[in-house]
Scaffold this active site. Structure first.
Site, PDB file in Angstrom:
ATOM      1  N   ASP A 111      24.000  17.267  -6.234  1.00 17.07           N
ATOM      2  CA  ASP A 111      24.493  15.912  -6.501  1.00 17.07           C
ATOM      3  C   ASP A 111      23.355  14.998  -6.977  1.00 17.07           C
ATOM      4  O   ASP A 111      23.612  13.915  -7.512  1.00 17.07           O
ATOM      5  CB  ASP A 111      25.042  15.294  -5.195  1.00 17.07           C
ATOM      6  CG  ASP A 111      26.558  15.358  -5.109  1.00 17.07           C
ATOM      7  OD1 ASP A 111      27.210  15.263  -6.165  1.00 17.07           O
ATOM      8  OD2 ASP A 111      27.073  15.471  -3.984  1.00 17.07           O
ATOM      9  N   GLN A 136      31.133  15.976   0.179  1.00 23.20           N
ATOM     10  CA  GLN A 136      31.971  14.999  -0.537  1.00 23.20           C
ATOM     11  C   GLN A 136      31.882  13.632   0.137  1.00 23.20           C
ATOM     12  O   GLN A 136      32.030  13.512   1.352  1.00 23.20           O
ATOM     13  CB  GLN A 136      33.429  15.508  -0.569  1.00 23.20           C
ATOM     14  CG  GLN A 136      34.368  14.682  -1.418  1.00 23.20           C
ATOM     15  CD  GLN A 136      34.045  14.729  -2.914  1.00 23.20           C
ATOM     16  OE1 GLN A 136      33.562  15.719  -3.437  1.00 23.20           O
ATOM     17  NE2 GLN A 136      34.298  13.634  -3.601  1.00 23.20           N
ATOM     18  N   LYS A 182      36.944  21.161  -7.870  1.00 22.97           N
ATOM     19  CA  LYS A 182      35.624  21.810  -7.874  1.00 22.97           C
ATOM     20  C   LYS A 182      35.753  23.283  -7.481  1.00 22.97           C
ATOM     21  O   LYS A 182      35.112  24.158  -8.064  1.00 22.97           O
ATOM     22  CB  LYS A 182      34.674  21.077  -6.911  1.00 22.97           C
ATOM     23  CG  LYS A 182      34.237  19.709  -7.442  1.00 22.97           C
ATOM     24  CD  LYS A 182      33.597  18.821  -6.383  1.00 22.97           C
ATOM     25  CE  LYS A 182      33.332  17.416  -6.916  1.00 22.97           C
ATOM     26  NZ  LYS A 182      32.896  16.447  -5.916  1.00 22.97           N
TER      27      LYS A 182
END
Ligand code: GUN
Length: 294
Positions: A120, A97, A53
């Site tokens: 997200d 994460q 990422k």
């Protein structure tokens, strides 16, 4: 023999589109998309995802802020950091994460992220908006699957999509997206999962099968109807002494066996995983441009 739906080229095309729109946003509005990522602990898979990422942010000209913390980083510290990023105008997207270490309450952390920075799409406000068909951030893997369906012109209207897996990250959101009365959706959707006494009974009915259980190579040709389209979301490390690393990456579908029966199939690696990062970048660009109306 199945058409193999390689996603590298599609993901590259999407990233080039994002890069151009990023340059435009910077030139016209002076806004550079900014993504903040928190990684807690040493899970090798999570580390690799975060590295990838970070690389993609650089490649696309995004501002990125990556915090890597030890396993013992506390819940209070995580919440405090997220709140700092909520207030920071140079940060448009926040990603923590997952999974987090056991001493940290994931729900509490997710609910601290401002919905308009929740790239997200895991905050209950975004989840709820998605379910009732309002504009929202869509979780990246499901968004990537829809984008693949759109670009590959896979017919979904009236088709029976069977989703194997009920996670909040993939199974539930992809089922909801495909259910909507919209282009690239409008499907008849069944969700099945580990409590099924006979999983095959469900998967054999699929015109489109979305495998997202995290069970390496469980789905073989016996689970499939002829000419099914298979989207394999599994990304599992399986021990393999023949490989230098001692493992290989396998999907939830036994690729070699399934491809003889399917009309089309995504490979692992090289499949929808590549779409996921592209969609994260797209969500961050949308957050920076204020495109999602809350
Ligand atoms: N862990 C596995 N997939 C994801 C994802 O899409 N987002 C976050 N934050 N963590 C993950």
């Amino acid at each position: 023999m199945a058409k193999i739906l390689y996603c590298k080229e599609i993901a590259e095309t999407i990233k080039q589109e994002i890069k151009q729109n990023t340059e435009k946003l910077i030139a016209e509005k002076g806004i550079r998309p900014g993504l903040a990522i928190l990684l807690v602990g040493n899970d090798p898979g999570s580390k690799a995802y975060v590295n990838s990422k970070e690389r993609t942010c650089k490649e696309l000209g995004f501002h990125s802020l990556i915090r890597r913390e030890e396993e013992n980083f506390s819940e209070e510290e995580v919440i405090k950091l997220v709140k700092t990023w909520n207030e920071d105008d140079s940060i448009h997207g926040i990603l923590v994460q997952l999974p987090l270490p056991k001493h940290i309450n994931e729900r509490k952390v997710i609910e601290t992220i401002l919905p308009r920075k929740d790239v997200d799409g895991f905050h209950p406000e975004n989840v709820g908006r998605l379910v009732i068909g309002l504009d929202s951030f869509v979780p990246c893997t499901p968004a990537g699957i829809i984008e693949l369906i759109r670009r590959e012109k896979i017919e979904t209207k009236g088709k029976h999509v069977v989703v194997a897996g009920r996670s909040n990250i993939v199974g539930k959101p992809i089922a909801n997206l495909l259910l909507q009365k919209k282009e690239n959706a409008n499907a008849i959707v069944t969700i099945c999962h580990t409590a099924a006494k006979d999983l095959k009974q469900y998967t054999r009915q699929a015109d489109i099968l979305i495998a997202a259980m995290g069970a390496p190579e469980l789905i073989d040709s016996d689970y499939l109807k002829d000419d099914v389209v298979i989207i394999d979301v599994g990304y599992n490390r399986v021990e393999d002494k023949k490989e230098a690393k001692g493992y290989r990456i396998a999907g939830d579908v036994h690729f070699e066996d399934a491809k003889a029966k399917a009309a089309a199939i995504t490979p692992v690696p090289g499949g929808v995983g590549l779409m996921t990062i592209a969609m994260l970048m797209l969500n961050t660009l949308k957050a920076a441009a204020g495109e999602i109306q809350f």
